[in-house]
Design a protein around this motif. Structure first.
Motif, short mmCIF file in Angstrom:
data_model
loop_
_atom_site.label_atom_id
_atom_site.label_comp_id
_atom_site.label_asym_id
_atom_site.label_seq_id
_atom_site.Cartn_x
_atom_site.Cartn_y
_atom_site.Cartn_z
N SER A 233 -0.04 -2.32 -60.08
CA SER A 233 -1.00 -3.18 -59.26
C SER A 233 -0.68 -3.33 -57.72
N ILE A 234 -1.65 -3.17 -57.10
CA ILE A 234 -1.39 -3.38 -55.42
C ILE A 234 -2.23 -4.57 -54.88
N SER A 235 -1.45 -5.24 -54.15
CA SER A 235 -1.77 -6.45 -53.78
C SER A 235 -1.41 -6.79 -52.01
N ASN A 236 -2.09 -7.26 -51.28
CA ASN A 236 -1.69 -7.66 -50.10
C ASN A 236 -1.09 -6.52 -49.05
N SER A 237 -1.81 -5.50 -49.45
CA SER A 237 -0.99 -3.96 -48.81
C SER A 237 -1.88 -3.53 -48.08
N TYR A 238 -1.58 -2.38 -47.26
CA TYR A 238 -2.61 -1.51 -46.59
C TYR A 238 -2.14 -0.25 -46.07
N ALA A 239 -2.82 0.65 -45.62
CA ALA A 239 -2.73 1.99 -45.16
C ALA A 239 -3.42 2.21 -43.81
N THR A 240 -2.99 2.76 -43.10
CA THR A 240 -3.49 3.27 -41.92
C THR A 240 -3.53 4.81 -41.40
N TRP A 372 -13.79 -14.60 -49.76
CA TRP A 372 -12.60 -14.30 -49.43
C TRP A 372 -11.61 -15.56 -48.87
N GLY A 373 -10.30 -15.56 -49.06
CA GLY A 373 -9.67 -16.40 -48.46
C GLY A 373 -9.30 -16.14 -47.04
N ASP A 380 -3.51 -21.61 -40.92
CA ASP A 380 -4.03 -22.30 -41.89
C ASP A 380 -3.92 -22.01 -43.40
N GLY A 381 -2.82 -20.78 -43.34
CA GLY A 381 -2.43 -20.42 -44.88
C GLY A 381 -3.38 -19.43 -45.68
N LYS A 382 -4.57 -19.16 -44.94
CA LYS A 382 -5.25 -18.13 -45.51
C LYS A 382 -4.90 -16.63 -45.72
N VAL A 383 -5.34 -15.87 -46.72
CA VAL A 383 -4.75 -14.64 -46.86
C VAL A 383 -4.97 -13.55 -45.79
N ALA A 392 -11.97 -6.15 -37.75
CA ALA A 392 -11.75 -6.29 -39.13
C ALA A 392 -10.66 -7.45 -39.88
N PRO A 393 -11.05 -7.97 -41.18
CA PRO A 393 -10.21 -8.71 -41.40
C PRO A 393 -8.64 -7.93 -41.30
N LEU A 394 -7.52 -9.02 -40.98
CA LEU A 394 -6.45 -8.48 -41.09
C LEU A 394 -5.37 -9.42 -42.02
N LEU A 395 -4.46 -8.90 -42.51
CA LEU A 395 -3.48 -9.82 -43.61
C LEU A 395 -2.60 -10.38 -42.72
N ARG A 396 -2.81 -11.75 -42.82
CA ARG A 396 -2.07 -12.48 -42.17
C ARG A 396 -0.40 -12.37 -42.21
N SER A 397 -0.05 -12.04 -43.45
CA SER A 397 1.22 -11.95 -43.82
C SER A 397 1.92 -10.85 -42.81
#
Length: 466
Positions: A233-240, A372-373, A380-383, A392-397
């Motif tokens: 599984s892959i979650s809350n991750s990215y590649a550029t 989406w969150g 505000d704690g949204k993903v 574009a959307p960015l992962l808050r973490s």
């Protein structure tokens, strides 16, 4: 080879529900009646043996404690070794913690298991890093580890990595082990297949809160994050980084995604290959006996090109055929996921998803409507976080909170009946920051056109623009 038919009703009848154990309201599923029934036990083991018989597995991992029972029998039947997996501290194996390596690693000959810190390990790697380039002439080559069977947390690798097959910026392969809060920044090259910016192969692994920024290139199964996944599984991750395959199965995030769910993730690098090429996933497959390959709340924005068939903005192909069993693999379900039609250069994608423009990709409503969150506000704690009209959307973490301080003093203005406004050339930040990463310019404006002194302290002077 025929896969045995399983009587699921019979097996369910051999699982006993024990109410209120170990706490009130919990029904414990006791499998000891199934283990005591030779017919039931053989049916479970036979099905697993047939499923993996052609895979030529080296090791079988079992999770404490039921996995020890089934896994041990399965390993024996497949003539493979067995690895027991328990919570940290429950087994005597060592942990590689808070360690680092800086030198270049260059393995001579067709040597396998080459890593910047460790080649092959069954120990958890935690809080460690490697910064040197790593070169291997064999398989399982990684910037931090060649192959890990216990997991990687809070670690990174920054050197370039090259090898043959199973080559990754962080690790060449993970087996039955998880990767979290980790990243790789080096370029990754494999002369063979299964090449990824973070991992070459993820087998039975959960990848979370991790990323890769280097380019990945290889012969087949090439991904910006992972070359090939299986039951992971892959979650809350990215590649550029860019993913380039001289053959098939290239994806901005994953080259071939096998029975592995992907959620809250994205890829922004360019992708190229022959067939089965996608902005997020090249080939998305789902075994009829395995986990789902569902894609949820994810997107792709890099340019996608292929000289063969099955080229998609999000997914190249969402169905596959198993020649051993003469069956089609089920397609994964794609929900709330998007690709940028303008930047990918693709107007279609396999299995679903929605193609949108750059303007729509930068609109909060696009993703709110998809469930989406996400928000355009800080804290505000949204993903996800989006800067309306700019990103574009960015992962808050992965985002760092930054305080910007304007220079003391100010400027004078002759009264002309209009509010005072302009830009400030200099400012300081709470932590050292690359100014190119900050969007916009710092500007100021008074709340009134009246003559007087204005200050941020009493709210009459407002700053913004970054």
């Amino acid at each position: 080879m025929k896969t045995p038919r399983i009587d699921t009703d019979f097996l369910r009848s051999r699982v006993r529900g024990v109410p209120d154990w170990r706490r009130p309201g919990v029904v414990f599923r006791d499998i000891t009646p199934m283990l005591a029934d030779p017919r039931a036990l053989n049916a479970i083991v036979d099905a697993l043996v047939q499923r993996y018989l052609d895979e030529k597995l080296d090791l079988v991992a079992g999770i404490d404690a039921r996995g020890f029972i089934i896994g041990g029998i399965l390993a024996h039947r497949l003539n493979a070794g067995f690895i027991p997996i328990r919570k940290q501290g429950k087994l005597p194996a060592a942990t590689i913690s808070h360690s680092y390596a800086q030198g270049t690693v260059n393995a001579s000959g067709a040597t396998g298991y080459v890593g910047g810190l460790v080649g092959l390990t069954s120990s958890l790697i935690n809080g460690s890093h490697a910064t040197g380039n790593v070169t291997g002439n064999g398989d399982f080559v990684g910037g931090l580890a060649g192959r890990t069977q216990a997991g990687i947390t809070n670690s990174y690798a920054s050197g370039d990595v090259s090898g043959v097959t199973a080559v990754g910026g962080l690790a060449g392969s993970t087996f039955g082990s998880n990767v979290s809060n980790s990243y790789a920044t080096g370029n990754v090259t494999g002369s063979g297949e299964r090449v990824g910016g973070l991992l070459g192969i993820a087998n039975g692994s959960a990848i979370g809160n991790s990323y890769a920024t280097g380019n990945a290139s290889g012969g087949r199964y090439v991904g910006g994050l992972v070359g090939l996944t299986n039951e992971s599984s892959i979650s809350n991750s990215y590649a550029t980084g860019n993913a380039t395959s001289t053959g098939d199965d290239a994806g901005g995030l994953v080259g071939q995604n096998g029975s592995s769910g992907i959620s809250n993730s994205y890829a922004s690098g360019d992708v190229s290959g022959v067939s089965r090429v996608g902005g997020l996933v090249g080939n998305n497959t789902q075994s009829i006996y395995g986990n789902s390959s569902d894609l949820t709340n994810s997107y792709a924005s890099g340019r996608v090109t292929g000289s063969g068939s099955d080229i998609g903005g999000l997914v190249g192909k969402n169905l596959d055929f198993n020649p051993h069993y003469l069956v089609w693999y089920d397609a994964g379900t794609i929900t709330g996921s998007f690709w940028n039609t303008e930047t990918t250069g693709q107007n279609s994608s396999a299995g679903g998803g929605t193609g949108i423009t750059t303007a729509q990709m930068q609109q909060l409503s696009t993703f709110v409507d998809a469930g989406w969150g996400i928000s355009d506000q800080g804290g505000d704690g949204k993903v996800w976080r989006i800067y309306e009209g700019s990103t574009a959307p960015l992962l808050r973490s992965f985002m760092q909170q930054l305080t910007v301080t304007a220079p003391a003093g100010g400027t004078d203005k002759t009264y002309d009946g209009h509010v005072a406004s302009g830009t400030l050339a200099g400012y300081t930040t709470s932590t050292p920051t690359d100014a190119s990463l900050l969007l916009g310019t710092l500007g100021y404006a008074t709340t009134s056109a009246n003559a007087g002194t204005y200050s941020t302290a009493n709210g009459t002077l407002q700053l913004g623009g970054l």
